[in-house]
Design an enzyme around this catalytic site. Structure first.
Site, PDB file in Angstrom:
ATOM      1  NE  ARG A   1      -1.842  -1.490   3.554  1.00  0.00           N
ATOM      2  CZ  ARG A   1      -2.300  -2.292   4.508  1.00  0.00           C
ATOM      3  NH1 ARG A   1      -3.579  -2.440   4.671  1.00  0.00           N
ATOM      4  NH2 ARG A   1      -1.483  -2.932   5.318  1.00  0.00           N
TER       5      ARG A   1
ATOM      6  CE  LYS B   1       1.804 -20.409  10.860  1.00  0.00           C
ATOM      7  NZ  LYS B   1       2.619 -19.718  11.800  1.00  0.00           N
TER       8      LYS B   1
ATOM      9  CG  HIS C   1       8.999 -21.895   8.708  1.00  0.00           C
ATOM     10  ND1 HIS C   1       7.924 -21.416   9.394  1.00  0.00           N
ATOM     11  CD2 HIS C   1      10.038 -21.845   9.580  1.00  0.00           C
ATOM     12  CE1 HIS C   1       8.296 -21.075  10.619  1.00  0.00           C
ATOM     13  NE2 HIS C   1       9.582 -21.328  10.765  1.00  0.00           N
TER      14      HIS C   1
ATOM     15  CE  LYS D   1      12.303 -24.464  11.944  1.00  0.00           C
ATOM     16  NZ  LYS D   1      13.113 -23.278  11.718  1.00  0.00           N
TER      17      LYS D   1
ATOM     18  CD  GLU E   1       8.680 -19.127  18.916  1.00  0.00           C
ATOM     19  OE1 GLU E   1       9.259 -18.408  18.090  1.00  0.00           O
ATOM     20  OE2 GLU E   1       7.455 -19.296  18.951  1.00  0.00           O
TER      21      GLU E   1
ATOM     22  CG  ASP F   1       1.857 -18.365  15.718  1.00  0.00           C
ATOM     23  OD1 ASP F   1       1.866 -18.072  14.505  1.00  0.00           O
ATOM     24  OD2 ASP F   1       2.814 -18.144  16.477  1.00  0.00           O
TER      25      ASP F   1
ATOM     26  CG  HIS G   1       5.373 -24.580  12.917  1.00  0.00           C
ATOM     27  ND1 HIS G   1       5.203 -24.519  11.554  1.00  0.00           N
ATOM     28  CD2 HIS G   1       5.601 -23.301  13.315  1.00  0.00           C
ATOM     29  CE1 HIS G   1       5.320 -23.260  11.159  1.00  0.00           C
ATOM     30  NE2 HIS G   1       5.556 -22.499  12.208  1.00  0.00           N
TER      31      HIS G   1
ATOM     32  CE  LYS H   1       5.142 -16.628  19.637  1.00  0.00           C
ATOM     33  NZ  LYS H   1       6.110 -16.658  18.533  1.00  0.00           N
TER      34      LYS H   1
HETATM   35  C1  BG6 Z   1       6.003 -19.004  12.866  1.00  0.00           C
HETATM   36  C2  BG6 Z   1       5.137 -18.435  13.947  1.00  0.00           C
HETATM   37  O1  BG6 Z   1       5.253 -19.797  11.989  1.00  0.00           O
HETATM   38  O2  BG6 Z   1       7.013 -19.802  13.445  1.00  0.00           O
HETATM   39  C3  BG6 Z   1       5.966 -17.653  14.927  1.00  0.00           C
HETATM   40  O3  BG6 Z   1       4.158 -17.597  13.373  1.00  0.00           O
HETATM   41  C4  BG6 Z   1       7.119 -18.472  15.445  1.00  0.00           C
HETATM   42  O4  BG6 Z   1       5.182 -17.199  16.024  1.00  0.00           O
HETATM   43  C5  BG6 Z   1       7.896 -19.085  14.289  1.00  0.00           C
HETATM   44  O5  BG6 Z   1       7.969 -17.596  16.166  1.00  0.00           O
HETATM   45  C6  BG6 Z   1       8.952 -20.055  14.771  1.00  0.00           C
HETATM   46  O6  BG6 Z   1       9.735 -20.395  13.690  1.00  0.00           O
HETATM   47  P1  BG6 Z   1      11.297 -20.642  13.847  1.00  0.00           P
HETATM   48  O7  BG6 Z   1      11.735 -21.099  12.503  1.00  0.00           O
HETATM   49  O8  BG6 Z   1      11.887 -19.319  14.242  1.00  0.00           O
HETATM   50  O9  BG6 Z   1      11.438 -21.672  14.899  1.00  0.00           O
END
Ligand code: BG6
Length: 468
Positions: A56, A164, A194, A198, A232, A251, A256, A346
């Site tokens: 935007r 996602k 993602h 890994k 995390e 999330d 994951h 988190k």
């Molecule tokens: C993301 C989440 O998909 O994965 C985040 O939205 C999270 O909240 C992240 O921090 C963790 O990914 P990685 O690769 O940093 O472990």
């Protein structure tokens, strides 16, 4: 149908345009652009390629360059200055509103001009770096502007990369899937989780099916429980608005965490093709024993770190969870009565993703544990027992360790987004989630979400090591 990925040579010869919708967002600067720059510096992008950022905001060409330079998440000295400069030369910007049809017509025009300059119809990749609420609108506009149509069966493919969370629950996921199915063919859709990219997650598959000593004991008679953790250290600082609408379960739980479980629990695929591997992962997810209203409070814990409510973007009095633990079971003979604990939070004391497989031990409490360390300190370890020297047969625990970092293998561990972008270029969908997997994981998660408010929300202090 098995995938037939392009060979690297074919792919390198095709000019490609990579469109990032939502270039000014966090994901583009944190993950996508660093990965593209890394691929560029390793000469792994097609010889002729262009990146178009769409958003935007209004930028002059120079302002856009500066913005990207400042925001791109790379370490000082990580890349040669010359590479950064040339990489930026491949980038351009298109200003537009996501819901404005003329903006997509302009985008199509811009791509047509690039193609004309190259004298060839380019391959096109669209990455939706935007909140999921915008997916439907953007996809429809891409289609209306004709950008979803490949130039021909042979050249100039169009692919779409979607992040996602794919939908917000099973109903939204089905709706989105229906729309995608209408606008794109399955081989054009790359649904990103993602974690699947890994290296250490892929290693679970290789490790399990290449070491024949483990497969016979990979079942309920020998395995007591499986613990999957994704902790995390970071809080949700800076991502409050986005995170508050999701919470830990949507999330990372629905995607994951469940993908990690699928890789641990799946059967050996018929072959290692994308179709067969994805089918086995999906089979596990479809066999998860649903959590009911009755079992919810016994099997699920949800919690929020103290201070979350003060994060920018978080709604006053928000009940969004930043920690979740689920005890889950898989309804197949192999995993009869084996609990799988999924746990993510988190603002924990450290960042780590790991999977512990606890083996049964008749002798007492001490157990053999096989640990897949996903990140950091990627590797594998096994806890076993040795005789304590001296009289008697006392034993004590010791650990056998393999760390990627101690070997030359670590140099070849590629970054997850680099791998995903390469695979999308090549057309290999193995490390992308299939519709079946996504639907099955939402089928599992949605009933939990529907009764979320009936479950007490506890709190925990930031920096905690674990939650009881
Ligand atoms: C993301 C989440 O998909 O994965 C985040 O939205 C999270 O909240 C992240 O921090 C963790 O990914 P990685 O690769 O940093 O472990």
């Amino acid at each position: 149908m098995p995938q037939t990925p392009d060979t690297h040579n074919n792919f390198a010869l095709h000019p490609t345009v990579f469109v990032i919708l939502g270039i000014t967002g966090d994901l583009a600067s944190r993950k996508l652009l660093p990965a593209l720059l890394a691929l560029y510096s390793k000469k792994l992008l097609p010889q002729r390629f262009a990146i178009i950022g769409f958003s935007r905001r209004t930028f002059s060409r120079e302002e856009f360059r500066e913005f990207i330079r400042e925001r791109i998440n790379i370490r000082p000295g990580q890349f040669k200055e010359e590479d950064i400069k040339h990489f930026l030369d491949h980038m351009s910007y298109e200003q537009g509103l996501f819901d404005d049809p003329t903006a997509y017509a302009q985008l199509a025009q811009k791509i047509a001009t690039i193609d004309k300059g190259w004298g060839q119809c380019s391959n096109k990749l669209f990455h939706l770096s935007v909140p999921p609420t915008l997916y439907e609108g953007i996809l429809s506009h891409i289609s209306r502007s004709g950008l979803n149509v490949p130039c021909s069966d042979e050249v100039g493919w169009t692919r779409i990369l979607i992040e996602k969370p794919f939908g917000n629950d099973i109903h939204a996921a089905r709706q989105l899937d229906k729309l995608l199915g209408k606008l794109f063919k399955e081989e054009q859709i790359f649904r990103i989780d993602h974690y699947l990219a890994k290296e250490t997650l892929q290693n679970i598959v290789s490790f399990r099916f290449s070491n024949s000593m483990f497969e016979p004991i990979w079942q309920h008679e020998f395995i007591d429980k499986v613990h999957i953790k994704l902790y995390e250290k970071n809080s949700v600082e800076g991502r409050g608005t986005f995170y508050d609408s999701l919470g830990a379960l949507r999330d990372v739980g629905q995607n994951h965490m469940l993908q990690m479980l699928a890789l641990i629990a799946m059967n050996r695929p018929k072959s290692f093709s994308a179709t067969d591997i994805r089918a086995e992962r999906a089979r596990v997810l479809k066999s998860l024993v649903g959590i009911t209203r009755r079992t919810l409070s016994e099997r699920v814990v949800r919690s929020q770190y103290i201070g979350y409510l003060n994060e920018a973007g978080v709604k006053p009095g928000s009940k969004t969870e930043t920690f979740v633990r689920i005890e889950t079971y898989i309804n197949v003979p192999r995993w009869k009565k084996v609990p799988f604990y999924l746990e993510t939070g988190k603002a924990m004391s450290e960042s780590k993703a790991e999977i512990d497989i606890y083996f049964k031990n008749e002798e007492g409490n001490e157990q053999n544990i096989l640990t897949f360390r996903i990140q950091p300190d990627e590797g594998i370890k096994i806890r076993f027992f040795v005789k304590t020297p001296g009289q008697g047969f006392e034993v004590e625990p010791r650990t056998l360790k393999f760390k990627y970092a101690d070997t030359s293998l670590s140099e070849h561990i590629s970054n997850d987004y680099e791998r995903l972008i390469r695979d999308a270029f090549i057309g290999d969908q193995t490390l992308f989630a299939s519709t079946d997997e996504i639907m099955a994981s939402w089928e599992y998660v949605t009933p939990i979400l529907e009764h979320w408010s009936e479950l007490p929300l506890t709190t925990y202090p930031k920096g905690i090591t674990e939650i009881e």
